[in-house]
Design an enzyme around this catalytic site. Structure first.
Site: not given
Length: 264
Positions: A132, A185
């Protein structure tokens, strides 16, 4: 009443078989490492990015943590999200550039930034893993390109900058999905923004060098689904086709060095 789109296994099979080479290799590495971690669970610890375990003898973690996943669903949804982004990136930059970046700087830079912030600023020791980080890196890069053509989008009376879309998604995933790393992230998105500005394009070897390697090793002729760095000359899988009249359909070339033929 509108009908819902139906799942077509033939279209899925066709999409998978048309994936370019670097995308295939990276996705295979993600799935393969998850499978290997089932009988050998210590591989997850070996590939995770843990601030307290990291030193100069643990540099492999910067390359492995985006490929390592906790379980099936973690791996499945990451593969689902990253595959079209890999494909789009490889179609633009070529196979060699894609492999060199995702096996090197695109792991080292967001991973190093995460270690710096988590260990020395946040004073934490949260381990991270999963591709991710690459999802948000590529989304940020795409958002910057879209921002140049379409600077804003509207939600009701509000105009929101297009470049901020990945940051909104980062916040949404942090609220909706448990056990995700907001900081990880954000580090991936930050590297994607910097990449889109062109400040770290020096990480990619010069195009003349890449072209020489492709010609010397005849990569277009030897490797199926190879994407040339020279899109103007070779196109995606070989020599570019001639102009396609309106209403015609181009078929896939049978070999990387054979031009496309026009269908009916």
């Amino acid at each position: 009443m509108p009908t819902l789109p139906q799942f077509n296994p033939l279209r899925l099979r066709s999409y998978i078989f048309r994936l370019p080479l670097a995308t295939r290799l990276l996705v295979t590495a993600i799935i393969g490492l998850w499978i290997a971690a089932i009988p050998f669970p210590w591989l997850r610890d070996l590939g995770s990015l843990s601030p307290d375990k990291f030193d100069l003898t643990q540099m492999h973690r910067l390359n492995l943590f985006p490929l390592t996943h906790l379980g099936f669903f973690h791996m499945f949804f990451d593969v689902l999200a990253i595959t079209p982004l890999f494909e789009r990136f490889e179609a633009e930059f070529g196979t060699i550039v894609t492999l060199s970046l995702f096996t090197g700087p695109f792991g080292l830079l967001p991973g190093g930034l995460y270690l710096l912030l988590e260990k020395y600023i946040m004073r934490g020791n949260t381990s991270v893993m999963g591709s991710s980080v690459w999802v948000f890196l590529l989304l940020a890069s795409e958002a910057m390109k879209t921002h140049k053509a379409n600077p804003n989008f509207s939600i009701g009376p509000y105009k929101i900058p297009t470049w901020s879309t990945p940051l909104i998604l980062v916040l949404m995933t942090s609220f909706l999905i448990p056990n995700v790393s907001l900081l990880g992230h954000l580090c991936g998105a930050a590297v994607g923004y910097v990449w889109a500005t062109g400040y770290i394009k020096f990480l990619v070897p010069h195009e003349k060098i890449l072209r020489w390697v492709e010609t010397k090793l005849n990569l277009l002729g030897r490797l199926p689904h190879y994407v040339s760095v020279d899109q103007k000359t070779y196109g995606r899988y070989g020599v570019l086709p001639t102009a396609v009249p309106l209403g015609t359909v181009a078929r896939e070339p049978r070999s990387p060095d054979v031009g496309q033929r026009l269908g009916p």
